[in-house]
Design an enzyme around this catalytic site. Structure first.
Site, PDB file in Angstrom:
ATOM      1  N   CYS A 199      -9.101 -15.965   9.064  1.00  0.00           N
ATOM      2  CA  CYS A 199      -9.110 -15.851   7.600  1.00  0.00           C
ATOM      3  C   CYS A 199      -9.689 -14.496   7.179  1.00  0.00           C
ATOM      4  O   CYS A 199     -10.813 -14.139   7.540  1.00  0.00           O
ATOM      5  CB  CYS A 199      -9.928 -17.000   7.005  1.00  0.00           C
ATOM      6  SG  CYS A 199     -10.437 -16.762   5.297  1.00  0.00           S
ATOM      7  N   CYS A 202     -12.843 -14.723   5.122  1.00  0.00           N
ATOM      8  CA  CYS A 202     -13.970 -15.110   5.978  1.00  0.00           C
ATOM      9  C   CYS A 202     -14.537 -13.894   6.707  1.00  0.00           C
ATOM     10  O   CYS A 202     -15.756 -13.742   6.848  1.00  0.00           O
ATOM     11  CB  CYS A 202     -13.538 -16.167   6.987  1.00  0.00           C
ATOM     12  SG  CYS A 202     -12.838 -17.664   6.250  1.00  0.00           S
TER      13      CYS A 202
END
Length: 579
Positions: A199, A202
């Site tokens: 991600c 992230c």
């Protein structure tokens, strides 16, 4: 004049109030604790080495740390020449002194030498670590005497309460698995990030999360769960995207999703709030400053002789996790100011930095069931945690649109040149709504139509342009209203917006879907699949038993059906032979 004569002439209510306040404000003492005030602080620490604990009686960390501090004081007092002195400052009573000493959290221990500040204690608050620290900073000539245990004390040492726990002593991010995750959420006071390695958001948050862990050392657990490696944890926690951030309070207080900004300052502000005291004492003269400083605050007014309301609010306010702040007072002048009967306990909600009158009130009634009382008050606190009006942007979007009490959200989308005028109009409409005391949870917002053009078009069909567009959204159902009760497009005016709200709340105005029919069908099927998955994961044996029972029933039914067919065939054959 004799002492008993003096006390006999004081009003009884004054004596009772003084005793109650003293019990609330002072720590529970099993040893003689020296508590300093602004009057004697500087003079007291002017000579020698002093280790001062700044605390608040409303702070959970302080209460847990109290036995450790008392043990430390007791051991220090037994030394013939300790070389260092221990004392406390009650920040709930002497907040100005704590501000002067640059106290930004509780409990905070500062070291002073001959009246001059030396440093703030930053290590773990374990008793052994504190002993070593005192020995290292004591005046020359001090010889520490190791506490001696009698045989009886040695036998029962394992049965004694453990010292108060220090959270995140290493200042690092804890990577959790199935076992450590359950342990951490049971213990609580943990801020946990759920992420996936692939991600992009992230990856961007990862270094900020590491910095946050360093800054919250000894204050708050900072942890993370890799949802690729530990998918069962993320399924059990309802993780629907990455990254998602949750704070776990522990001790059955549940969890709350952090939906604010992802900058370090914003994350730290949230972390500091949940690390602070549950409630704070409020002085009369500070009310206006506190209301002006926060979009929303709560104030509990309760009689000084009754601490039950305070306990109720502390217990119920765990769902807020420090935001908005909760204050408490028994001041007669505040009772008079807001026309509250002296014997009443009442929670006041102040919104939009308006201290003239509370936006909502909650009388503390005594439910027969303690859980009902807590849940009812907790729900009220959650419903009133948002201001009446606010900008809708990337920092506030999740907090507003996914609020747990699912309010209607008035969205006024305007270009940047019209944004200030639009905001002023929305604030005025919000004030009229608040003054009307109408039923219903509504938040009034304004947003930059140029910056959010794609989202506005996909959700509400609003195209970028010079005109100001207004809709009333129910984001929990993904529906919205763009007409008032007369069927006309909502205008940027009080009459039109309030008419649209009334129609939405009463159900007399038709709504539109924010999703097309294909998206709605896909979401419906997805919700059903998620529900089935959740049922299977939480009740595997029950589901397995049900499936087996269903298979058995189907087999028996087919067997019986086939038996009846064979019987019928035999009967037909027999008749044919007879014919």
């Amino acid at each position: 004049m004799q002492l008993h004569t003096l006390f006999s002439q004081l009003p009884c209510s004054l004596l009772i109030s003084s005793l109650v306040l003293a019990v609330i404000a002072a720590p529970v003492e099993s040893v003689e604790l020296q508590v300093l005030t602004p009057d004697d602080f500087q003079e007291t620490i002017s000579k020698g080495v002093w280790f001062i604990e700044h605390f608040s009686p409303y702070c959970g960390h302080c209460r847990r740390f109290a036995p450790t501090w008392e043990q430390l004081v007791e051991e220090n007092q037994k030394q013939q020449n300790p070389g260092i002195h221990l004392a406390q400052v009650n920040c709930a009573i002497h907040g100005d002194l704590c501000n002067k000493n640059k106290v930004d959290g509780y409990p905070q221990m500062n070291l002073y030498r001959d009246g001059e500040f030396v440093e703030t204690f930053k290590k773990s608050r374990e008793i052994d670590v504190l002993r070593e620290y005192l020995t290292a900073h004591a005046e020359a000539g001090f010889v520490a005497r190791t506490p001696e245990l009698t045989a009886a004390e040695d036998r029962t040492a394992a049965e004694l309460p453990l010292p108060s726990k220090t959270y995140n002593p290493t200042g690092s991010v804890s990577a959790l698995d199935e076992t450590s995750f359950e342990e951490m959420i049971k213990e609580g006071h943990a801020f946990i990030k759920f992420y996936a390695p692939w991600c992009g958001h992230c990856k961007k948050l990862a270094p900020i999360w590491v910095q946050l862990a360093k800054q919250m050392r000894d204050k708050l657990n900072i942890a993370e769960v890799d949802c690729e490696a530990h998918s069962s944890i993320c399924r059990s926690q309802g993780i629907s995207g990455y990254p998602m951030l949750f704070y776990y309070g522990g001790n059955g207080s549940g969890k709350t999703e952090y939906s604010g900004g992802r900058k370090l300052e914003q994350l730290k502000a949230f972390a500091e709030k949940v690390s602070g005291p549950a409630v704070q004492e409020l002085k009369d003269e500070n009310l206006e400053d506190e209301v002006t400083a926060h979009p929303v605050i709560y104030l509990l007014l309760h009689p000084a002789s009754d601490n039950k309301p305070l306990n109720q609010v502390v217990e119920a306010s765990h769902v807020l996790f420090g935001s908005p702040p909760v204050y408490v007072s028994s001041s007669p002048s505040l009772y008079d100011r807001f026309n509250v009967p002296p014997s009443t306990s009442l929670v006041l909600a102040f919104k939009d930095r308006d201290f003239s009158a509370p936006a909502a009130t909650y009388p503390l009634s005594h439910f027969s069931n303690a859980n009902d009382r807590k849940d009812h008050l907790s729900n009220w606190l959650l419903r009133n945690r948002l201001p009446t009006n606010m900008p809708l942007d990337s920092d506030s979007f999740q907090e507003v649109m996914n609020a747990p009490h699912k309010p209607l959200v008035v969205i006024a989308a305007a270009s940047q040149v019209d944004l200030v005028r639009t905001a002023d109009t929305i604030k005025e409409v919000a004030r009229r709504w608040k003054d009307s005391k109408a039923e219903g949870d509504v938040v009034f917002t304004w947003m930059d139509a140029d910056k959010w053009s794609s989202w506005l078009k996909s959700m509400y069909g609003i195209k970028a342009g010079s005109a100001v567009h207004v809709v009333v959204a129910n984001h929990s159902r993904l529906v919205y209203y763009d007409t008032d009760q007369h069927g006309e497009k909502i205008k940027l005016s009080a009459n039109s917006i309030l008419s649209a709200i009334s129609g939405a709340l009463s159900g007399t105005t038709p709504y539109k879907h924010s999703e097309n029919i294909v998206e709605r069908l896909a979401r419906y099927l997805n919700d059903k699949l998620v529900a089935i998955e959740s049922l299977v994961s939480h009740h595997p044996w029950g589901v397995t038993s049900f499936i087996l029972a269903a298979v058995v029933c189907i087999v028996l039914f087919l067997k019986r059906l086939m038996s009846e067919e064979y019987t019928l065939a035999d009967e037909l054959a027999r008749k044919a032979r007879l014919d």
